[in-house]
Design an enzyme around this catalytic site. Structure first.
Site, mmCIF file in Angstrom:
data_model
loop_
_atom_site.group_PDB
_atom_site.id
_atom_site.type_symbol
_atom_site.label_atom_id
_atom_site.label_comp_id
_atom_site.label_asym_id
_atom_site.label_seq_id
_atom_site.Cartn_x
_atom_site.Cartn_y
_atom_site.Cartn_z
ATOM 1 N N ARG A 37 0.854 -1.181 0.000
ATOM 2 C CA ARG A 37 0.000 0.000 0.000
ATOM 3 C C ARG A 37 0.896 1.239 0.000
ATOM 4 N NH1 ARG A 37 -2.202 -3.392 4.128
ATOM 5 N NH2 ARG A 37 -4.306 -4.162 3.632
ATOM 6 N N LYS A 74 -2.226 -2.063 7.907
ATOM 7 C CA LYS A 74 -3.372 -1.480 8.598
ATOM 8 C C LYS A 74 -3.505 -2.055 9.994
ATOM 9 C CE LYS A 74 -6.209 -0.372 4.543
ATOM 10 N NZ LYS A 74 -7.505 -0.607 3.857
ATOM 11 N N HIS A 79 -2.123 2.682 -5.805
ATOM 12 C CA HIS A 79 -2.792 1.405 -5.548
ATOM 13 C C HIS A 79 -2.849 0.530 -6.797
ATOM 14 C CE1 HIS A 79 -4.581 -0.445 -2.078
ATOM 15 N NE2 HIS A 79 -5.593 -0.892 -2.770
ATOM 16 N N ARG A 96 -0.372 -2.186 -6.533
ATOM 17 C CA ARG A 96 -0.799 -3.249 -5.626
ATOM 18 C C ARG A 96 -1.813 -4.167 -6.309
ATOM 19 N NH1 ARG A 96 -1.307 -4.679 -0.144
ATOM 20 N NH2 ARG A 96 -3.430 -5.050 0.613
ATOM 21 N N HIS A 151 -4.205 -8.823 3.343
ATOM 22 C CA HIS A 151 -5.489 -8.323 2.860
ATOM 23 C C HIS A 151 -6.638 -8.842 3.707
ATOM 24 C CE1 HIS A 151 -7.504 -6.958 -1.119
ATOM 25 N NE2 HIS A 151 -8.279 -6.683 -0.097
ATOM 26 N N TYR A 177 -7.077 -18.285 7.763
ATOM 27 C CA TYR A 177 -6.082 -18.514 6.715
ATOM 28 C C TYR A 177 -5.109 -19.611 7.174
ATOM 29 C CZ TYR A 177 -7.567 -14.020 4.777
ATOM 30 O OH TYR A 177 -8.294 -12.981 4.246
#
Length: 302
Positions: free
Chosen positions: A148, A172, A244, A247, A270, A279
């Site tokens: 990002r 983030k 972006h 990305r 993400h 995951y």
């Protein structure tokens, strides 16, 4: 369970539809994406138990990965062909894709660049200027690692493990992830750090920040945006370009190349409609092998 359906679908495409091998492979790839999504989301329904809502969630998920709308439409077409097969073979009594709509994105995604377009943008950089080496290092790193813009401007020298081929990214929510970095990006980072940054007067508080402006301060996100827009214009690219875009291109090139979706999400950090807790944990060497196999920038560095 799904292996037998996939095998039957493959035979049906070849024998009943008389499709060429590359077309068959494309349909099977679309089905594989759905199967991987069901595995990641922790559900494994048979074809006759999948709801339209689950398929709609799947389409939103691939959109979040950076798939273009054209790619999403193609995948939906592939799923509809699969359910046509299921109806013919009486595997299902209804078609859950019949009323399926393409996902309504919250915002328009930037255009995806081809690898050749990314190379053209990078080639438009004037390396005779000190900021040229910096800008090239920025773009090589963004595309190599799928960062990002906020992650590239805050990237720290202490987070560079270039000898090992990884960087530590603070994303983030201050979530950290280790991402493999390609040899082209490593070489350009080393050039910038040794020949440009080491000669700058650095403002207090920016000592550990990788990318600095002429005044020795961290770059802003707006500055990165302006640099990329100007380079795209010089390269003659008419698409709507933003930081972006790099990305999205990173993710799209990997997914469309056949990369495992869990590896892509791990590298992107993400957040999807599924939570990160489900995951599958991936070791670092697997991530590195995935990039070397599927990412154009890594292949070209060999």
């Amino acid at each position: 369970m799904w292996a037998s359906y996939k095998k039957g679908f493959k035979a049906w495409l070849r024998l009943e539809k008389s499709l060429a091998d590359h077309s068959v492979a494309a349909y099977l790839h679309d089905l594989d994406l759905l199967i991987q999504y069901l595995d990641i989301s922790g559900t494994a329904p048979s074809p006759d138990n999948i709801s339209p809502e689950q398929l709609q969630a799947f389409l939103r998920w691939i959109a979040e990965l950076g798939m273009s709308q054209r790619s999403q439409a193609r995948i939906l077409s592939g799923l509809r062909s699969f359910y046509t097969y299921c109806l013919v073979e009486q595997i299902t009594k209804t078609d859950p894709t019949a009323l399926l709509e393409a996902p309504k994105l919250q915002r328009k995604l930037p255009d995806t660049l081809s690898y050749e377009e990314i190379e053209a943008i990078i080639s438009a950089i004037d390396l005779s200027k000190p900021e040229g080496e910096r800008n090239k290092a920025i773009l090589e790193t963004m595309y190599s690692c799928g960062l990002r813009v906020s992650e590239i401007v805050s990237l720290q020298i202490s987070c560079l493990y270039l000898d090992s081929g990884f960087i530590r990214v603070i994303g983030k929510g201050n979530k950290e992830r280790l991402v493999p970095i390609g040899e082209k990006a490593i070489r350009q980072l080393e050039i910038y750090l040794k020949l440009v940054r080491s000669y700058q007067i650095i403002k207090p508080g920016a000592e550990d920040i990788v990318f600095l402006n002429r005044r020795g301060q961290p770059l802003t996100r707006v500055m990165i945006f302006l640099v990329i827009k100007e380079l795209a214009k010089k390269a003659g690219i008419q698409k709507s370009i933003s930081p972006h875009t790099f990305r999205h291109s990173f993710a799209t090139h990997l997914v469309e190349g056949g990369a495992d979706l869990r590896a892509v999400q791990e590298m992107l950090g993400h957040e999807s409609i599924t939570t990160t807790e489900i995951y599958t944990h991936l070791d670092r060497e697997f991530l590195r092998r995935t990039l070397h196999e599927f990412h154009p920038a890594f292949r070209s560095s060999i």
